[in-house]
Design a protein around this motif. Sequence first.
Motif, mmCIF file in Angstrom:
data_model
loop_
_atom_site.group_PDB
_atom_site.id
_atom_site.type_symbol
_atom_site.label_atom_id
_atom_site.label_comp_id
_atom_site.label_asym_id
_atom_site.label_seq_id
_atom_site.Cartn_x
_atom_site.Cartn_y
_atom_site.Cartn_z
ATOM 1 N N MET A 188 0.819 -1.212 0.000
ATOM 2 C CA MET A 188 0.000 0.000 0.000
ATOM 3 C C MET A 188 0.852 1.261 0.000
ATOM 4 O O MET A 188 0.439 2.288 -0.529
ATOM 5 C CB MET A 188 -0.853 0.049 1.282
ATOM 6 N N GLU A 189 2.017 1.179 0.605
ATOM 7 C CA GLU A 189 2.805 2.383 0.878
ATOM 8 C C GLU A 189 3.103 3.218 -0.365
ATOM 9 O O GLU A 189 2.750 4.408 -0.408
ATOM 10 C CB GLU A 189 4.089 2.003 1.619
ATOM 11 N N PRO A 190 3.718 2.618 -1.421
ATOM 12 C CA PRO A 190 4.057 3.460 -2.572
ATOM 13 C C PRO A 190 2.833 3.986 -3.316
ATOM 14 O O PRO A 190 2.903 5.026 -3.973
ATOM 15 C CB PRO A 190 4.880 2.515 -3.460
ATOM 16 N N ILE A 191 1.704 3.286 -3.180
ATOM 17 C CA ILE A 191 0.498 3.685 -3.920
ATOM 18 C C ILE A 191 -0.305 4.727 -3.151
ATOM 19 O O ILE A 191 -0.807 5.687 -3.720
ATOM 20 C CB ILE A 191 -0.382 2.442 -4.196
ATOM 21 N N LEU A 192 -0.401 4.533 -1.838
ATOM 22 C CA LEU A 192 -1.301 5.375 -1.056
ATOM 23 C C LEU A 192 -0.631 6.563 -0.373
ATOM 24 O O LEU A 192 -1.289 7.530 -0.020
ATOM 25 C CB LEU A 192 -2.004 4.532 0.012
ATOM 26 N N ALA A 193 0.694 6.461 -0.187
ATOM 27 C CA ALA A 193 1.378 7.466 0.619
ATOM 28 C C ALA A 193 1.143 8.882 0.109
ATOM 29 O O ALA A 193 0.961 9.803 0.887
ATOM 30 C CB ALA A 193 2.866 7.150 0.682
#
Lengths: 159, 289
Positions: free
Chosen positions: B263-268
């Motif tokens: 999720m991190e690279p997409i949602l950050a």
Amino acid sequence: MRFLIFLLVVCLAPVAQAATGAGVMMRDSALRTEPNTAAEKLEALAKDSAVTVLQRQGGWYRIRSIAGNEGWVRMLSVRFKSRARTGVGGEIRTLSRFASDDAVATGVRGLSEDEQGGGAGTASLQPVHDLRVVPDEARQFAGAAGLKSRDIDYIDGED
Amino acid sequence: MSLRLLIVFSVSLSLAGCKSFQVQGVDLGALANAGKGLVQASSGVSDEEELVIGRAAGEQVLAGRPVLDDPVLQQYVNRVGTWLALHSERPELDWHFAVLDSDDINAWAAPGGYVFITRGMLELMDSEAELAGVLAHEIVHVLDRHHLEAIRKQAGLSGVMKLGMVAWQASQTSEAGSGVDPDQVAMAKKVEESAGKLYARGLSRGDELDADRKGMVIAARAGYDPWALVVVLQRIQSLKADNSALTTFFRTHPNTGERIEAMEPILADSSLAEMQGATLAERFHRHVD
């Protein structure tokens, strides 16, 4: 049983509180003064450094670092390592049956299919059909809590 | 697919609209209506066919996991779920949500609008937003027909029409019992087996990550704090991997840490990054505690 669990929660809460928010940084991250990326940096937190999670706001956790600084990091950068169950505002609830340790889920896919949950065969869906709620009832229910619809697009991303 | 099946299918299309026309225990009217939907459906699988497969799949999920006898809680979960579904691309489906009486921590979806969540999963949660996050994740599996695609792949059936036929046959064979072409029964069994394997092994990693990402958006559209789903995942991540309540969950879902990492690279830096919303912890605990 519920009352017993309730008692456990109440009795263990002060103990759990100490360990509650115990987390670990999953990656190098900046500790910021506010929950947004434009905010001033307070400290550079290294991957694997221990933090105490105090509060959540949206996708951000307010944490205290080992150095004693309090600020905000993205919640996706933190992994919890405690046995505690953290709540929305960082409050803790601990149930004995959820006892845990530092283990991270390793995934156990591929076990025998005979071990799948649930019994063999099928069961009628009728009890499920009887539970249906019509949209107007759901709208009323949402309105009663002040839930308001928002127009938000899906986020593109590669899996 | 046998030639005869193809013929039956062609005939049934011409019978669209007939209420009931039985041949060897086969209701051509029902098939015809399914065929009519097939032509209309943009996805290639009609809503009617999807529902037939969904019911068969839902009955498998329910086996050994009775519906919890708590009408107030069931109504609550259905209200939250239906409100969420109204913010999806398929609000017109007859959505059904049910709490299953199991200590296991898990949730499932089945084609056609069925979403199931265990009592164990509810007891792990602390707010309505967390419930919304998990239900929205399951709603995405229905929206994007993840199970249908997986069953079609596993069953080794190439044509959409075959899937519809087999689905319909599966429903008929379980009710009619006899007088059905053995080839059709064999195909129906193949689909049933595929559905069984699917619920034992889980969906693909890509489908699960997709459901996380889109589910958060649906929860946000409905006014909830979208990040509550991540709270649930982090809570599960902090539990011991060999916790017996999670055995099936871990077998049927990607590694929880990996999901959060993904999720991190997409949602950050997405539109959700600083978004907040209602958590409604108090209303949740009025129903769950």
